[in-house]
Structure formats: C-alpha cells, structure tokens
Design an enzyme around this catalytic site. Structure first.
Site, PDB file in Angstrom:
ATOM      1  CE  LYS A 151      -3.700  -2.582   0.654  1.00 21.78           C
ATOM      2  NZ  LYS A 151      -4.667  -2.829  -0.446  1.00 21.78           N
ATOM      3  CG  HIS A 197      12.369  -8.434  -2.764  1.00 14.94           C
ATOM      4  ND1 HIS A 197      13.278  -9.242  -2.120  1.00 14.94           N
ATOM      5  CD2 HIS A 197      11.406  -8.149  -1.843  1.00 14.94           C
ATOM      6  CE1 HIS A 197      12.887  -9.432  -0.870  1.00 14.94           C
ATOM      7  NE2 HIS A 197      11.752  -8.784  -0.671  1.00 14.94           N
ATOM      8  CG  ASP A 219      12.293  -5.980   4.239  1.00 12.19           C
ATOM      9  OD1 ASP A 219      11.839  -7.134   4.273  1.00 12.19           O
ATOM     10  OD2 ASP A 219      11.673  -5.020   3.753  1.00 12.19           O
ATOM     11  CG  HIS A 238      10.641 -10.485   2.894  1.00  9.43           C
ATOM     12  ND1 HIS A 238       9.773  -9.530   3.379  1.00  9.43           N
ATOM     13  CD2 HIS A 238       9.928 -11.628   2.778  1.00  9.43           C
ATOM     14  CE1 HIS A 238       8.578 -10.074   3.550  1.00  9.43           C
ATOM     15  NE2 HIS A 238       8.646 -11.348   3.201  1.00  9.43           N
ATOM     16  CG  ASP A 288       8.993  -6.630   5.868  1.00 13.47           C
ATOM     17  OD1 ASP A 288      10.016  -6.194   6.410  1.00 13.47           O
ATOM     18  OD2 ASP A 288       8.978  -7.067   4.702  1.00 13.47           O
ATOM     19  NE  ARG A 307      -2.580  -8.397   4.068  1.00  9.60           N
ATOM     20  CZ  ARG A 307      -3.223  -7.758   3.087  1.00  9.60           C
ATOM     21  NH1 ARG A 307      -3.085  -6.446   2.965  1.00  9.60           N
ATOM     22  NH2 ARG A 307      -3.995  -8.417   2.259  1.00  9.60           N
TER      23      ARG A 307
END
Length: 532
Positions: free
Chosen positions: A29, A139, A174, A176, A262, A268
């Site tokens: 978002k 990414h 992050d 990830h 995140d 989420r």
C-alpha cells in the site's frame, strides 16, 4: 565511534505516490508513505530538516541498472493489455505478486527519484543524512520484478554513490533478504551487503550464511539468517556487534540503510517480534558512526504500524523525542486503534533464536571477514560525468558560430536562494566537490522554501531563468495576524499563524492539511512551486 554532532537532514517526499495502488487486496500500500508524512508534519519534525519533492528519475537513470526492454515493458503494460502480452509478463515476472497497474512506470520513477537524489546530495556534501521512505525496494532484479518491487531504487542510488565513494556499505533490516541488491553487487568489493532476515521456508529463499559473494566480491556479501520470533533484545545483541565489526573492517565512506518495517511485530506478512523502538535502535546505532547515510523504506504491510515506525525513526534521525501520544491534529489517527499511540508493541510470540544458534552465526561471519583482506583499495580515477537528461544535453551542444542569447545564458545561473544550507546546522563532513558538478544540473529537487527579501518582479526574473514554475502565490492578510494560501495547481493550502520573522523549509503537504510557516516581518509570505 565518536561523539555525535549535529547533522543536516534532507527528507524526500512525493505526495503523488499515495494515489497509486497495486490492487484492492494487494499487501503493498503506497498510501503508507503518505500516512508517515502526515505524522512527520503534525509532530513538527519538518522544523529540523529540509524537505524536498524529488524529480522523478529518468528512463536513462533507471537503465543504468535495468535493461531497456524491461523498463520499456513497464511503461507499456497495463491491466487492460496484459492478456495480449502474456509472454512478456512471464519473462519479466509481472503478474500475481507484481501486478500491472495504471501508472506503473510513473510510480517506479517517482519512488526512485528520492533515492537517487538523496545519493546525489550526499555525494555533493549538501547533506549528512538523506531519507526517502518511498524507496528501499530491494527485490527487483535487472530485468525482472520480484516481491512487489519493479525497479531497484537501492541499486540505482548505490551506483550514483560509487561515482564519489570508494566503498559503500548496504545494511538491510527488512524481514526478507535483500536479494536484488546482493545479486547486483555479488562480484564486486566496492559494495558490501549486510542483511538481517528470516531464512528458511520464506520468501525469497536466499540469504544463507554461506552466500558470501564470488570473485572479487568474495566475503563482501554478509548474511545473518534469523529464525521466527526475534525480539528487541535478541536483535540488538547480534545487530550491534556485527555492524560494528563490519564498519571497522570495511571502512565505508557512505552507508545505505534499508529499514523495511515488515520486521515489526504484527506485520501482515512478517514473523518477527520487534517493537518500533527496537527497530529504530538500528538507525540510532548506525547513525552514531557519523558516516554519511541514505535511509530508505522497504517492506511493511500493516500500514498503521509502518507509518508510526517510520515517523518515529524520522524523529530518531533528527534527534528529537516524540510520542507516545499521537498528534491531536492528525487526520489519520483512526487508523491507529485500538491503542491510539505512536508505539508498536511486541507480542508474546515465541522466540526461536537460541543463544547457541546466534553465536554460531556470528562466529562464522567474523571468520569469513578475517579470511579476507581489509578495506579494498580503489584506483584513483576521474569521476564519471553527470547523468543529464536528453533535453539538457542538447542545450550544451552550442554552435560556435551561433550567437548565444542572454536568456540562454541566464538558464545556467543558480539563484542565490536556490541551494541554501540549513540556517542552524552545518555539515560535519568536508566533501570536496568538483567544480563541474554544479547543483543546477545534477541536484534536481523542487525545493519548497519561503523566499525572503524578493520583490515580485525580481522573484519572477530569478526563478523563471532556471526552471519552469507555476503560479507564485501571495497570501492576503485577514486582519488578525493569519495568512493563508489557497490551492493553485496542486499547491495545497498552507497557513502561517506566527508573527515571528524568517522562513523555514516548507513541505509539499498532503490532502487538505494545514501547516504552519513563519511569515516575514513585513507581513507577507512568498512561496513557489516547481513544475517538471
């Protein structure tokens, strides 16, 4: 690590990013950046930093890393024509995770613009820390979208930093793995990548402790794979010693810090258990090295947590304490229930990171670093030329037999007020800037600053010779000491309610928010807005 002096902070924000959407049910978002900016403004953090609306990056700048075919495809694909180009969608991985949406390339250009310009201003010594919460899309690959990322603004910004800096340290917090950035610099010792991330059955599946780089880049990729449930204390116990060791060993002249949110508790798509203060402690620690730094956003899919964390981290960057109460005049406060405070608290999630496991990883990392030579040397060479848009290049191709008009010459004059330093802060770095790198060419921000001591005629003459500007707005006194600006060509309402003198940097506001500025002594305020 030395005592921390005052730093000049440049903050980049483009309100238009908030109108883009990846789709109704998509986790990403872009509106979260607008919510962050609302909090930043309503906490009054703008008073201690300079705020810019960056110019969108050009196609030429994006293709410094990405392939021409890929960028051209991003500019053509839309939700309505995806069925006619299925082969290319498969080739470039545009589909489920990375859907096509209207204005896709424009979104990428705007998100990258702040990161690229922050890097350019760090290069030229115009700031000490640059912040772009819309960036950090780690990414994206050279010719492939991945993990909600289409263009890798981090790689583009690092390529710009390498024009001036011998060694760049990239740190990624992050949840990830920063696979796109690591892949881009996997074979070079000019960039060291350091990523703290969840590893295992988790996207993108890369970032093993044994992924250390190849060729000249061997030992210059550092990965710290973490398990689920890591909390503030655990994260700090590994982050600080590893970063300290890497900085001491590698001796970077600039740091890029990706602050994906995140890794916060309750995300989420995340499985870490960090509080907003634990997340911000990473920025606070890296800041203490007094090395020029580019701070970027990244992941984060519970937007009420992301915006609060990044707003708090903006305060950490400028050295101001805020919260835990939310600003009463913030229109987004309804998003922040049920606690309605600035803090993001950890949960009772189980921490699966044992002390034995963490120590084993740290020992392996330190041993890998010790096997290699220390900070690599870089051959002295001429700094590459500026990246100038094609229309600017044509302006330089002067015919020696053609008379140059005064108007053409005036276009290369930088106004005295154009790139003015903060009035209360001086740079702690003495960067030598080559004479050929003038701010009128490469530092491209549309700066929102109140113009002081300029008549209307003089103001128009000085501004019109450098860049196209829209209407210059002159507020009217409403007889009670209040001054207001109405909306003209996307310039949002700005109100000044102080009788104090001198101007401060104004922001590019959001929606119909009203922000305070300091009026001039004579009772009038002048503002201008840059158009691309």
């Amino acid at each position: 690590m030395t005592a921390e002096p005052k730093k000049r902070i440049n903050y980049f924000y483009d309100h238009a990013l908030g109108i883009f959407t990846h789709g109704t049910n998509h986790p990403m978002k872009p509106f979260r950046v607008r919510m962050t900016h609302n909090l930043v403004m309503n906490y009054g953090l703008c008073k201690k930093m300079e705020i810019f609306r960056p110019k969108p990056s050009t196609i030429d700048e994006l293709t410094q890393f990405h392939t021409d075919d890929y960028i051209n495809f991003l500019g053509k694909v839309t939700p309505s024509n995806m069925e006619t180009c299925i082969k290319d969608c498969t080739r470039f991985n545009v589909g489920d995770d990375c859907p096509a949406f209207d204005g896709l390339l424009e979104y990428c250009r705007r998100a990258t613009g702040g990161s690229l310009e922050g890097a350019a201003r760090l290069n030229q010594g115009l700031c000490d820390i640059a912040v772009n919460w819309a960036g950090g899309l780690h990414h994206a690959k050279k010719q492939e979208a991945s993990g909600f990322c289409y263009v890798n603004d981090i790689v583009v910004a690092i390529l710009e930093l390498l024009r001036y800096h011998k060694r760049v340290l990239y740190i990624d917090i992050d949840i990830h793995h920063g696979d796109g950035v690591e892949e881009a610099f996997y074979t070079t010792d000019r960039v060291m990548t350091l990523s703290f991330h969840n590893f295992g059955e988790y996207f993108p599946g890369t970032g093993d402790i044994h992924d250390i780089g190849i060729g000249k880049g061997k030992y210059y990729s550092v990965n710290f794979p973490l398990r689920e449930g890591v909390d503030d204390m655990t994260y700090k116990s590994v982050f600080e010693p590893v970063v300290s060791h890497v900085v001491e060993w590698y001796k970077p002249s600039v740091i890029v810090l990706q602050c994906g949110a995140d890794s916060l508790s309750g995300d989420r798509l995340g499985c870490f258990n960090l509080s907003s203060k634990g997340h911000a402690d990473c920025i606070r620690f890296v800041k203490k090295f007094n090395i020029p730094m580019l701070v970027l956003g990244g992941g984060g899919y519970t937007i009420r947590n992301v915006s609060r964390a990044w707003a708090y981290e903006t305060a950490v960057i400028i050295g101001q304490e805020i919260g835990p109460e939310l600003p009463s005049n913030n229109s987004d406060n309804d998003y922040f229930g049920p606690e309605y405070t600035l803090d993001v608290h950890p949960s009772n999630m189980e921490n699966k990171n044992t002390r034995e496991y963490l120590e084993k990883i740290m020992i392996t990392i330190f041993e890998n670093l010790d096997r290699s030579r220390h900070a690599p040397s870089v051959q002295i060479q001429e700094i590459p030329g500026k990246n100038i848009a094609s229309d600017e290049i044509h302006e330089e191709e002067d015919d020696p037999d053609k008379r140059i008009s005064q108007q053409h010459c005036d276009k290369h004059i930088v106004p005295d007020n154009e790139y003015e330093d903060s009035s209360d802060e001086e740079s702690i770095y003495n960067s030598i800037i080559p004479a050929e790198y003038g701010p009128s060419k490469y530092v491209r921000s549309y700066r929102h600053k109140i113009i002081k001591n300029r008549s209307q005629k003089n103001l128009l003459r000085r501004l019109d010779s450098t860049v196209k500007y829209s209407d210059i707005i002159y507020p009217q006194n409403n007889n009670n000491g209040q001054f207001s600006m109405e909306v003209i060509d996307e310039v949002i309402m700005v109100e000044a309610n102080s009788s104090k003198t001198d101007g401060i940097v104004a922001t590019y506001p959001v929606h119909d928010k009203v922000y305070s500025l300091k009026p001039r002594r004579n009772g009038s305020i002048r503002s201008y807005y840059g158009q691309s």
